[in-house]
Motif scaffolding. Structure first.
Motif, short mmCIF file in Angstrom:
data_model
loop_
_atom_site.label_atom_id
_atom_site.label_comp_id
_atom_site.label_asym_id
_atom_site.label_seq_id
_atom_site.Cartn_x
_atom_site.Cartn_y
_atom_site.Cartn_z
N ALA A 1 3.31 7.64 -14.75
CA ALA A 1 2.94 9.18 -14.34
C ALA A 1 1.96 9.36 -13.36
N SER A 2 1.53 8.19 -12.66
CA SER A 2 0.70 8.39 -11.58
C SER A 2 1.41 8.30 -10.31
N HIS A 3 2.57 8.65 -10.47
CA HIS A 3 3.61 8.28 -9.33
C HIS A 3 3.15 8.83 -8.01
N TYR A 4 2.48 9.81 -7.90
CA TYR A 4 1.98 10.77 -6.66
C TYR A 4 0.96 10.02 -5.90
N MET A 5 0.32 8.77 -6.67
CA MET A 5 -0.89 8.49 -6.08
C MET A 5 -0.75 6.85 -6.19
N CYS A 6 -0.03 6.21 -7.17
CA CYS A 6 -0.19 4.66 -7.29
C CYS A 6 0.51 4.21 -6.33
N THR A 7 0.18 2.82 -6.09
CA THR A 7 0.87 2.03 -5.04
C THR A 7 1.94 0.97 -5.59
N VAL A 8 2.70 0.50 -4.58
CA VAL A 8 3.76 -0.44 -4.85
C VAL A 8 2.83 -1.82 -5.23
N GLY A 9 1.98 -2.08 -4.79
CA GLY A 9 1.20 -3.31 -4.92
C GLY A 9 0.47 -3.11 -6.56
N GLY B 1 0.80 -1.16 0.17
CA GLY B 1 -0.08 0.11 -0.18
C GLY B 1 0.93 1.26 0.06
N VAL B 2 2.24 1.14 -0.03
CA VAL B 2 2.99 2.33 -0.02
C VAL B 2 2.87 2.95 -1.49
N ILE B 3 2.68 4.18 -1.35
CA ILE B 3 2.41 5.02 -2.50
C ILE B 3 4.08 5.21 -2.95
N LEU B 4 3.90 5.33 -4.42
CA LEU B 4 5.30 5.26 -5.04
C LEU B 4 6.24 6.67 -4.69
N ASP B 5 5.53 7.66 -4.58
CA ASP B 5 6.38 8.87 -4.30
C ASP B 5 6.99 8.75 -2.61
#
Ligand code: FAD
Length: 196
Positions: A68-76, A46-50
């Motif tokens: 490009a969704s790095h500020y909201m997408c998750t590692v999973g 659940g960690v956010i990429l950023d």
């Protein structure tokens, strides 16, 4: 049952759920270990990429894939979709950075596949069976990801205006094969996009 990365940024409808149970993975958001000797991070899905990169930067490291969704997408989510971004030209996509996974199978069994060692190659490559499987084979509950030291560089960026797609292809080829540099990222926009 459909795991929901936390952001639901998948653009393919992967987390759409008609009458099924959505499992929200946002609570599993701990960075468990940053290993700067063997260059990996052990992290919950659940960690956010950023957030991951902010933490790694403190150690002088980073995780290169950059959807490009790095500020909201998750590692999973990025593992389950094998996400990639503009830096793929140099670093590839997420599949090139996953060393090991802990996964809960539909049977309820918990398995660990892979090892956080780059040279490990014993047995079937089950890690990459799960990468890109969009939650269909199991739920990722922990991941060991390769990390890299932050590059020591002076940033240089340039824009090239090219007349057609063929020149663009030649340009990319020339830069990569003769220019003596491997660009970290490349992006092109066609005439109509620029006008818009
Ligand atoms: C503005 C924007 C820009 C984007 N840019 C890019 C881009 O540049 N490159 C790119 O590749 N994609 C991009 N995407 C698509 C999307 O961000 C990626 O697919 C991302 O990897 C999804 O992450 P998420 O955490 O939102 O996952 P979700 O959308 O929540 O889930 C995606 C899939 O992964 C599964 N999943 C989630 N968590 C787990 C888990 N723990 N275990 C097993 N399966 C799981 C879900 O069931 C689903 O099938 C973009 C999306 C947006 C909205």
């Amino acid at each position: 049952m459909v795991p929901w990365g936390g952001a639901g940024t998948s653009l393919t409808g992967a987390v759409s759920c008609d009458g099924c149970i959505l499992i929200d993975m946002r609570g599993m958001n701990k960075i468990l270990e940053v290993n700067t000797v063997d260059w990996y991070v052990r992290v919950q899905p659940g960690v956010i990429l950023d957030d991951l990169n902010r933490e790694l930067n403190k150690y002088g490291f980073f995780f290169p894939p950059d959807p490009a969704s790095h500020y909201m997408c998750t590692v999973g989510g990025i593992i389950a979709t094998d996400a990639g971004g503009m830096r793929a030209v140099k670093y590839g996509t997420v599949k090139d950075w996953v060393l090991a996974l802990k996964v809960v199978l539909p049977s309820g069994d918990v398995i660990k596949v892979g090892e956080p060692l780059r040279k490990n190659r014993a047995g079937y490559d089950l890690v990459h069976l799960f990468v890109g499987s969009e939650g269909t084979l199991g739920i990722i509950t922990e991941a060991w990801l390769r990390i890299m030291p932050l590059p020591r560089k002076r940033l240089r960026a340039f824009i090239a205006y090219l007349s057609d797609m063929e020149s663009l292809a030649k340009f990319v080829y020339e830069v990569r094969s003769r220019g003596g540099v491997i660009p970290e990222l490349m992006e092109y926009m066609d005439y109509y996009s620029v006008r818009l």
